[in-house]
Design a protein around this motif. Structure first.
Motif, PDB file in Angstrom:
ATOM      1  N   UNK A   7     -21.363-127.853 -67.631  1.00  0.00           N
ATOM      2  CA  UNK A   7     -21.190-126.421 -67.403  1.00  0.00           C
ATOM      3  C   UNK A   7     -22.516-125.701 -67.620  1.00  0.00           C
ATOM      4  N   UNK A   8     -22.875-124.830 -66.673  1.00  0.00           N
ATOM      5  CA  UNK A   8     -24.126-124.080 -66.757  1.00  0.00           C
ATOM      6  C   UNK A   8     -23.833-122.584 -66.801  1.00  0.00           C
ATOM      7  N   UNK A   9     -24.614-121.870 -67.580  1.00  0.00           N
ATOM      8  CA  UNK A   9     -24.484-120.414 -67.700  1.00  0.00           C
ATOM      9  C   UNK A   9     -24.879-119.762 -66.374  1.00  0.00           C
ATOM     10  N   UNK A  10     -24.126-118.759 -65.955  1.00  0.00           N
ATOM     11  CA  UNK A  10     -24.414-118.094 -64.685  1.00  0.00           C
ATOM     12  C   UNK A  10     -25.559-117.095 -64.809  1.00  0.00           C
ATOM     13  N   UNK A  11     -25.869-116.661 -66.030  1.00  0.00           N
ATOM     14  CA  UNK A  11     -26.938-115.666 -66.203  1.00  0.00           C
ATOM     15  C   UNK A  11     -28.309-116.314 -66.402  1.00  0.00           C
ATOM     16  N   UNK A  12     -28.408-117.279 -67.319  1.00  0.00           N
ATOM     17  CA  UNK A  12     -29.718-117.872 -67.596  1.00  0.00           C
ATOM     18  C   UNK A  12     -29.875-119.267 -66.981  1.00  0.00           C
ATOM     19  N   UNK A  13     -28.825-119.813 -66.382  1.00  0.00           N
ATOM     20  CA  UNK A  13     -28.828-121.109 -65.683  1.00  0.00           C
ATOM     21  C   UNK A  13     -29.045-122.312 -66.595  1.00  0.00           C
ATOM     22  N   UNK A  14     -28.911-122.125 -67.910  1.00  0.00           N
ATOM     23  CA  UNK A  14     -29.042-123.246 -68.846  1.00  0.00           C
ATOM     24  C   UNK A  14     -27.768-124.081 -68.834  1.00  0.00           C
ATOM     25  N   UNK A  15     -27.914-125.392 -68.937  1.00  0.00           N
ATOM     26  CA  UNK A  15     -26.758-126.295 -68.988  1.00  0.00           C
ATOM     27  C   UNK A  15     -26.403-126.519 -70.454  1.00  0.00           C
ATOM     28  N   UNK A  16     -25.324-125.856 -70.898  1.00  0.00           N
ATOM     29  CA  UNK A  16     -24.999-125.810 -72.323  1.00  0.00           C
ATOM     30  C   UNK A  16     -23.886-126.752 -72.739  1.00  0.00           C
ATOM     31  N   UNK A  17     -22.901-126.966 -71.905  1.00  0.00           N
ATOM     32  CA  UNK A  17     -21.705-127.690 -72.301  1.00  0.00           C
ATOM     33  C   UNK A  17     -21.407-128.838 -71.344  1.00  0.00           C
TER      34      UNK A  17
END
Length: 49
Positions: A7-17
């Motif tokens: 799962x990647x954040x839609x705002x910063x595009x980091x793959x967190x989960x």
């Protein structure tokens, strides 16, 4: 028939989960509202390939 997805954040595009989903039951991409430690707030996280 479970598959590991990221799962990647839609705002910063980091793959967190990373999580699993059943491909037979959920054909479309997964979207969850999760906490992003880089944005320091809750954002929508989308499934990446």
């Amino acid at each position: 028939m479970r598959e590991i997805i990221t799962l990647a954040c839609t705002e910063c595009k980091q793959r967190n989960y990373s999580t699993t989903k059943n491909k037979n039951n959920q054909r479309e991409r997964l979207e969850l509202k999760k906490y992003c430690k880089f944005c320091q707030k809750h954002t929508v996280h989308k499934e990446t390939r």
